[in-house]
Design a protein around this motif. Structure first.
Motif, short mmCIF file in Angstrom:
data_model
loop_
_atom_site.label_atom_id
_atom_site.label_comp_id
_atom_site.label_asym_id
_atom_site.label_seq_id
_atom_site.Cartn_x
_atom_site.Cartn_y
_atom_site.Cartn_z
N GLY A 251 0.66 -1.42 0.08
CA GLY A 251 0.05 -0.05 0.02
C GLY A 251 0.76 1.18 0.02
O GLY A 251 0.42 2.43 0.46
N THR A 252 2.11 1.09 -0.46
CA THR A 252 3.07 2.35 -0.43
C THR A 252 3.51 2.47 -1.65
O THR A 252 3.20 1.78 -2.82
CB THR A 252 4.24 2.25 0.21
N PHE A 253 4.19 3.64 -2.06
CA PHE A 253 4.12 4.20 -3.51
C PHE A 253 5.83 4.65 -3.83
O PHE A 253 6.15 5.45 -4.64
CB PHE A 253 3.46 5.39 -3.81
N ALA A 254 6.71 4.04 -3.07
CA ALA A 254 8.15 4.59 -2.75
C ALA A 254 8.71 4.39 -4.45
O ALA A 254 9.64 5.26 -4.69
CB ALA A 254 8.82 3.88 -1.89
N GLU A 255 8.45 3.33 -4.93
CA GLU A 255 9.04 3.12 -6.28
C GLU A 255 8.77 4.19 -7.32
O GLU A 255 9.48 4.24 -8.08
CB GLU A 255 8.62 1.74 -6.58
N PHE A 256 7.78 5.06 -6.99
CA PHE A 256 7.59 6.06 -8.28
C PHE A 256 8.69 6.99 -8.13
O PHE A 256 8.71 7.65 -9.21
CB PHE A 256 6.00 6.75 -7.91
N ALA A 257 9.46 7.02 -7.06
CA ALA A 257 10.61 8.14 -6.91
C ALA A 257 11.40 7.46 -8.18
O ALA A 257 12.28 8.58 -8.57
CB ALA A 257 11.34 8.33 -5.77
N ASN A 258 11.56 6.34 -8.66
CA ASN A 258 12.54 5.91 -9.83
C ASN A 258 12.03 6.10 -11.04
O ASN A 258 12.72 5.67 -12.05
CB ASN A 258 12.92 4.64 -9.35
N GLY A 259 10.77 6.68 -11.32
CA GLY A 259 10.27 6.73 -12.55
C GLY A 259 10.83 7.73 -13.57
O GLY A 259 11.49 8.75 -13.06
N TYR A 260 10.76 7.32 -14.99
CA TYR A 260 11.54 8.20 -15.77
C TYR A 260 10.93 9.50 -15.88
O TYR A 260 9.49 9.61 -15.54
CB TYR A 260 11.54 7.48 -17.16
N SER A 261 11.11 10.56 -16.14
CA SER A 261 10.67 11.91 -16.12
C SER A 261 9.52 12.09 -17.17
O SER A 261 9.67 11.72 -18.31
CB SER A 261 11.74 12.93 -16.40
N GLY A 262 8.45 12.29 -16.79
CA GLY A 262 7.05 12.64 -17.81
C GLY A 262 7.47 13.67 -18.66
O GLY A 262 7.21 13.45 -19.84
N GLY A 263 8.17 14.64 -18.34
CA GLY A 263 8.65 16.00 -19.18
C GLY A 263 9.49 15.24 -20.05
O GLY A 263 9.23 15.98 -21.30
N GLU A 264 10.36 14.65 -19.79
CA GLU A 264 11.44 14.23 -20.68
C GLU A 264 10.59 13.31 -21.91
O GLU A 264 11.05 13.40 -23.18
CB GLU A 264 12.61 13.41 -20.09
N LEU A 265 9.75 12.46 -21.39
CA LEU A 265 8.94 11.77 -22.35
C LEU A 265 8.22 12.19 -23.45
O LEU A 265 8.08 12.11 -24.72
CB LEU A 265 7.99 10.47 -21.45
N ASN A 266 7.40 13.36 -22.89
CA ASN A 266 6.46 14.35 -23.69
C ASN A 266 7.50 15.08 -24.67
O ASN A 266 7.15 15.13 -25.87
CB ASN A 266 5.77 15.36 -22.59
N LYS A 267 8.63 15.43 -24.18
CA LYS A 267 9.72 16.09 -25.08
C LYS A 267 10.15 15.06 -26.30
O LYS A 267 10.20 15.69 -27.64
CB LYS A 267 10.84 16.65 -24.30
N MET A 268 10.38 13.98 -25.83
CA MET A 268 10.61 13.06 -27.00
C MET A 268 9.85 12.86 -27.79
O MET A 268 9.81 12.56 -29.00
CB MET A 268 11.25 11.95 -26.31
N PHE A 269 8.27 12.72 -27.50
CA PHE A 269 7.30 12.25 -28.26
C PHE A 269 6.72 13.26 -29.06
O PHE A 269 5.66 13.15 -29.75
CB PHE A 269 6.49 11.33 -27.49
N LYS A 270 6.90 14.64 -28.96
CA LYS A 270 6.25 15.65 -29.30
C LYS A 270 6.27 15.95 -30.71
O LYS A 270 7.38 15.58 -31.12
CB LYS A 270 6.13 17.13 -28.39
#
Length: 270
Positions: A251-270
């Motif tokens: 019931g915790t969410f600590a792993e999300f701290a290791n996620g790839y940047s959403g901003g970087e993904l949006n920049k790559m796919f725009k």
């Protein structure tokens, strides 16, 4: 978008000298990301793609794969090599029909395996395996597509650790019209060198699925290209499953701290 004929010409030229990594995306997004990172060509992965549609490896249909290949080829300006399993048929004429379908997706290359899926008799009988490669060659050449054909010997993946058998088969596939030769599972420098010498001057593809030889070390052995199979897909699943299990079990969410940047993904796919 670059014309298919140009991608195929580029792919052929890549095989003329040096050694290059041909990474394996598992969907359109990962294909575009790999192009963004500067790779010169891509290869599909039967396992990686199968997992994206909740199927096990070797359980996808020719329709599934052709739709996937069409989408990936249309999304990138670099050549795509198809992991076309065993041609989705046993009989050579049916392999030919399916290979003709694969060519129409826009791929620059296509591989045909010799494994049966039967652990008791893991490889097709030698003559049949050769006829299947000949049928694929004929289908590719029917409209002068320029698609490169890779002949694969799956012996090592099925526990038949016999380099002499592998070389005998790869030489036969070369004679039957394969442009590139490939035996996933070979790992030692001795075996790799033996295969390279046996099929020279035709190029050899090497599968690397874990730590070990570097690009430079592989190049020094005379290998022309390196693919990674389902390894990138497995790396993606590792992050997903760790975070999902943490939520489900703790019931915790600590792993999300290791996620790839959403901003970087949006920049790559725009």
């Amino acid at each position: 978008m670059l014309p298919t004929a140009d991608k195929r010409a580029t792919f052929k030229k890549l095989h003329e000298s040096g050694c290059f990594i041909i990474p394996n995306p598992f969907d359109v997004g990962s294909a575009v990301a790999l192009q963004h990172l500067g790779f010169k060509a891509l290869a599909s992965t039967s396992a990686g793609f199968a997992w994206t549609i909740a199927k096990a490896d070797n359980r996808v249909t020719v329709d599934d794969v052709c739709n996937h290949l069409t989408a990936v080829c249309a999304a990138v300006d670099i050549p795509v090599n198809a992991d076309y399993e065993g041609g989705f048929a046993v009989e050579p004429d049916k392999v030919g029909v399916n290979v003709a379908r694969g060519v129409k997706t826009g791929v620059a290359g296509l591989s045909i395996e010799d494994s049966t899926g039967d652990a008791a008799n893991p490889l097709y009988e030698h003559k049949l395996a050769v006829e299947r490669i000949k049928a694929a060659r004929k289908a590719i050449d029917a409209d002068n597509s320029g698609v490169l054909l890779t002949g694969r010997c799956e012996a090592f993946l099925w526990g038949k650790q016999d380099i002499k058998l592998v070389i005998e088969r790869l030489q036969a596939y070369s004679d039957a019209g394969a442009d590139v030769l490939y035996s996933p599972g070979i790992k030692t420098k001795e075996d790799i060198t033996a295969v390279v010498k046996a099929v020279a001057p035709k190029p050899v593809n090497l599968l690397i699925g874990g730590p070990g030889l570097s690009l430079q070390e592989v190049a020094d052995l005379g290998v022309r290209r390196i693919s990674v199979g389902g390894s990138l897909a497995r790396m993606a699943w590792v992050g997903f499953m760790k975070a999902a299990k943490e939520m489900a079990e703790q019931g915790t969410f600590a792993e999300f701290a290791n996620g790839y940047s959403g901003g970087e993904l949006n920049k790559m796919f725009k």
